[in-house]
Design a protein around this motif. Sequence first.
Motif, PDB file in Angstrom:
ATOM      1  N   ASP A  40       0.791  -1.300  -0.016  1.00 37.73           N
ATOM      2  CA  ASP A  40       0.046   0.113   0.096  1.00 37.73           C
ATOM      3  C   ASP A  40       0.740   1.130   0.109  1.00 37.73           C
ATOM      4  O   ASP A  40       0.529   2.208  -0.908  1.00 37.73           O
ATOM      5  N   ILE A  41       2.003   1.311   0.735  1.00 43.15           N
ATOM      6  CA  ILE A  41       2.693   2.417   0.873  1.00 43.15           C
ATOM      7  C   ILE A  41       4.213   1.841   0.703  1.00 43.15           C
ATOM      8  O   ILE A  41       4.734   0.943   1.237  1.00 43.15           O
ATOM      9  N   SER A  42       4.991   2.613  -0.250  1.00 40.77           N
ATOM     10  CA  SER A  42       6.397   2.290  -0.436  1.00 40.77           C
ATOM     11  C   SER A  42       7.490   3.752  -0.488  1.00 40.77           C
ATOM     12  O   SER A  42       6.714   4.613  -0.980  1.00 40.77           O
ATOM     13  N   LEU A  43       8.582   3.543  -0.022  1.00 37.64           N
ATOM     14  CA  LEU A  43       9.108   4.530  -0.010  1.00 37.64           C
ATOM     15  C   LEU A  43       9.933   4.754  -1.101  1.00 37.64           C
ATOM     16  O   LEU A  43      10.896   5.830  -1.392  1.00 37.64           O
ATOM     17  N   THR A  44       9.923   3.758  -2.158  1.00 29.79           N
ATOM     18  CA  THR A  44      10.632   3.948  -3.354  1.00 29.79           C
ATOM     19  C   THR A  44      10.349   5.387  -4.114  1.00 29.79           C
ATOM     20  O   THR A  44      11.461   5.791  -4.661  1.00 29.79           O
ATOM     21  N   PRO A  45       9.410   5.962  -4.294  1.00 31.70           N
ATOM     22  CA  PRO A  45       9.093   7.150  -4.916  1.00 31.70           C
ATOM     23  C   PRO A  45      10.020   8.344  -4.303  1.00 31.70           C
ATOM     24  O   PRO A  45      10.529   9.132  -4.703  1.00 31.70           O
ATOM     25  N   LEU A  46       9.825   8.278  -2.733  1.00 33.42           N
ATOM     26  CA  LEU A  46      10.650   9.317  -1.964  1.00 33.42           C
ATOM     27  C   LEU A  46      12.273   9.187  -2.398  1.00 33.42           C
ATOM     28  O   LEU A  46      12.795  10.200  -2.752  1.00 33.42           O
ATOM     29  N   PHE A  47      12.708   7.977  -2.205  1.00 30.28           N
ATOM     30  CA  PHE A  47      14.148   7.869  -2.286  1.00 30.28           C
ATOM     31  C   PHE A  47      14.534   7.849  -3.799  1.00 30.28           C
ATOM     32  O   PHE A  47      15.699   8.400  -3.924  1.00 30.28           O
ATOM     33  N   CYS A  48      13.732   7.605  -4.846  1.00 28.39           N
ATOM     34  CA  CYS A  48      14.077   7.910  -5.940  1.00 28.39           C
ATOM     35  C   CYS A  48      14.117   9.318  -6.546  1.00 28.39           C
ATOM     36  O   CYS A  48      14.706   9.754  -7.228  1.00 28.39           O
ATOM     37  N   HIS A  49      13.035   9.915  -5.894  1.00 25.26           N
ATOM     38  CA  HIS A  49      13.292  11.631  -5.881  1.00 25.26           C
ATOM     39  C   HIS A  49      14.425  12.216  -5.482  1.00 25.26           C
ATOM     40  O   HIS A  49      14.751  12.991  -6.140  1.00 25.26           O
ATOM     41  N   LEU A  50      14.753  11.911  -4.094  1.00 21.57           N
ATOM     42  CA  LEU A  50      15.858  12.425  -3.661  1.00 21.57           C
ATOM     43  C   LEU A  50      17.029  12.034  -4.257  1.00 21.57           C
ATOM     44  O   LEU A  50      17.872  12.788  -4.717  1.00 21.57           O
ATOM     45  N   ALA A  51      17.157  10.715  -4.651  1.00 13.19           N
ATOM     46  CA  ALA A  51      18.410  10.357  -5.512  1.00 13.19           C
ATOM     47  C   ALA A  51      18.361  11.093  -7.025  1.00 13.19           C
ATOM     48  O   ALA A  51      19.593  11.746  -7.246  1.00 13.19           O
ATOM     49  N   SER A  52      17.411  11.493  -7.511  1.00 15.56           N
ATOM     50  CA  SER A  52      17.267  12.109  -8.917  1.00 15.56           C
ATOM     51  C   SER A  52      17.813  13.599  -8.708  1.00 15.56           C
ATOM     52  O   SER A  52      18.623  14.093  -9.369  1.00 15.56           O
ATOM     53  N   ARG A  57      21.801  17.798  -8.704  1.00 13.21           N
ATOM     54  CA  ARG A  57      22.668  18.880  -8.012  1.00 13.21           C
ATOM     55  C   ARG A  57      24.255  18.884  -8.151  1.00 13.21           C
ATOM     56  O   ARG A  57      24.842  19.565  -8.215  1.00 13.21           O
ATOM     57  N   ARG A  58      24.525  17.427  -8.030  1.00 18.95           N
ATOM     58  CA  ARG A  58      26.083  17.415  -8.158  1.00 18.95           C
ATOM     59  C   ARG A  58      26.493  16.767  -9.638  1.00 18.95           C
ATOM     60  O   ARG A  58      27.669  16.437  -9.943  1.00 18.95           O
ATOM     61  N   ASN A  59      25.819  17.218 -10.574  1.00 21.70           N
ATOM     62  CA  ASN A  59      25.900  16.934 -11.981  1.00 21.70           C
ATOM     63  C   ASN A  59      26.624  15.566 -12.116  1.00 21.70           C
ATOM     64  O   ASN A  59      27.667  15.562 -13.004  1.00 21.70           O
ATOM     65  N   LEU A  60      26.024  14.527 -11.676  1.00 19.40           N
ATOM     66  CA  LEU A  60      26.368  13.186 -11.738  1.00 19.40           C
ATOM     67  C   LEU A  60      26.137  12.866 -13.255  1.00 19.40           C
ATOM     68  O   LEU A  60      25.317  13.424 -13.925  1.00 19.40           O
ATOM     69  N   PRO A  61      26.804  11.909 -13.970  1.00 21.36           N
ATOM     70  CA  PRO A  61      26.545  11.334 -15.084  1.00 21.36           C
ATOM     71  C   PRO A  61      25.250  11.160 -15.661  1.00 21.36           C
ATOM     72  O   PRO A  61      24.683  10.196 -14.601  1.00 21.36           O
ATOM     73  N   LYS A  62      24.622  11.464 -16.626  1.00 23.07           N
ATOM     74  CA  LYS A  62      23.273  11.131 -16.761  1.00 23.07           C
ATOM     75  C   LYS A  62      23.096   9.760 -16.756  1.00 23.07           C
ATOM     76  O   LYS A  62      21.666   9.235 -16.539  1.00 23.07           O
ATOM     77  N   GLY A  63      23.776   8.795 -17.192  1.00 20.52           N
ATOM     78  CA  GLY A  63      23.526   7.157 -17.192  1.00 20.52           C
ATOM     79  C   GLY A  63      23.795   6.558 -15.864  1.00 20.52           C
ATOM     80  O   GLY A  63      23.660   5.321 -15.921  1.00 20.52           O
ATOM     81  N   LYS A  64      24.496   7.369 -14.894  1.00 18.92           N
ATOM     82  CA  LYS A  64      24.350   6.687 -13.555  1.00 18.92           C
ATOM     83  C   LYS A  64      23.105   6.277 -13.043  1.00 18.92           C
ATOM     84  O   LYS A  64      22.190   7.172 -12.808  1.00 18.92           O
ATOM     85  N   PRO A  65      22.882   4.980 -12.756  1.00 20.72           N
ATOM     86  CA  PRO A  65      21.465   4.456 -12.179  1.00 20.72           C
ATOM     87  C   PRO A  65      21.469   4.953 -10.945  1.00 20.72           C
ATOM     88  O   PRO A  65      22.005   5.204  -9.991  1.00 20.72           O
ATOM     89  N   LEU A  66      20.109   5.337 -10.761  1.00 20.75           N
ATOM     90  CA  LEU A  66      19.507   5.985  -9.316  1.00 20.75           C
ATOM     91  C   LEU A  66      19.848   5.159  -8.166  1.00 20.75           C
ATOM     92  O   LEU A  66      20.150   5.673  -7.264  1.00 20.75           O
ATOM     93  N   HIS A  67      19.964   3.815  -8.344  1.00 18.43           N
ATOM     94  CA  HIS A  67      20.146   3.070  -7.075  1.00 18.43           C
ATOM     95  C   HIS A  67      21.611   3.047  -6.920  1.00 18.43           C
ATOM     96  O   HIS A  67      22.155   2.830  -5.693  1.00 18.43           O
ATOM     97  N   MET A  68      22.666   3.642  -7.627  1.00 15.33           N
ATOM     98  CA  MET A  68      24.223   4.061  -7.312  1.00 15.33           C
ATOM     99  C   MET A  68      24.193   5.312  -6.965  1.00 15.33           C
ATOM    100  O   MET A  68      25.446   5.688  -6.554  1.00 15.33           O
TER     101      MET A  68
END
Length: 186
Positions: A40-52, A57-68
């Motif tokens: 019913d409730i997942s933290l995935t959207p929150l932490f994916c938004h934060l990672a994105s 903000r840090r200008n990380l490479p566009k191809g860097k996966p969000l889980h990394m």
Amino acid sequence: LTSIFDHAKDHKYITFFGEEFCETKSPYVVQHNYFPLDVDISLTPLFCHLASDIKRRRNLPKGKPLHMVEFESELYPKPCVKGRQRSDLPLEYLRGLWDLHPLVPKFAFVNAAAAHWFPVNEALRYIKAEAYDESIVSFLQGMLEDHSTNTIFVVRSDHGAQWGRAPLEHHTQIEHARPWNNIIIP
């Protein structure tokens, strides 16, 4: 394949699941890779938004996966959200779930990432674990005071620190082989 979350939903529990990172497309998690996870409730959207946001903000490479995307690093050892520790966010969500639905049964699981930051500077290794200790103590004290009826808390760890010099230390070798578990039944 049926998960414990499916059983909880069948018994009319509100289900909650969270990893403290963007787990989408991560090869390091079992949910979605080996079995579907419907909660019913997942933290995935929150932490994916934060990672994105951190990636942008840090200008990380566009191809860097969000889980990394690391929430902190040698260059960014600060808390991730307006002075709050990353570990506070899932606990705030959990507390809110219990506050909003005091009479509805709930099944919640949060996989904390306190030991998954491996800085080169060993002095920084324990900062996050100590911050998490403070977060979990505050969370459990509040929950035990306000929501201890019909609630069982299971606090567990996984493998502990595993990179850098830590695996050479005796306590890490013990933790890695025997992670701790605590069950708190008020």
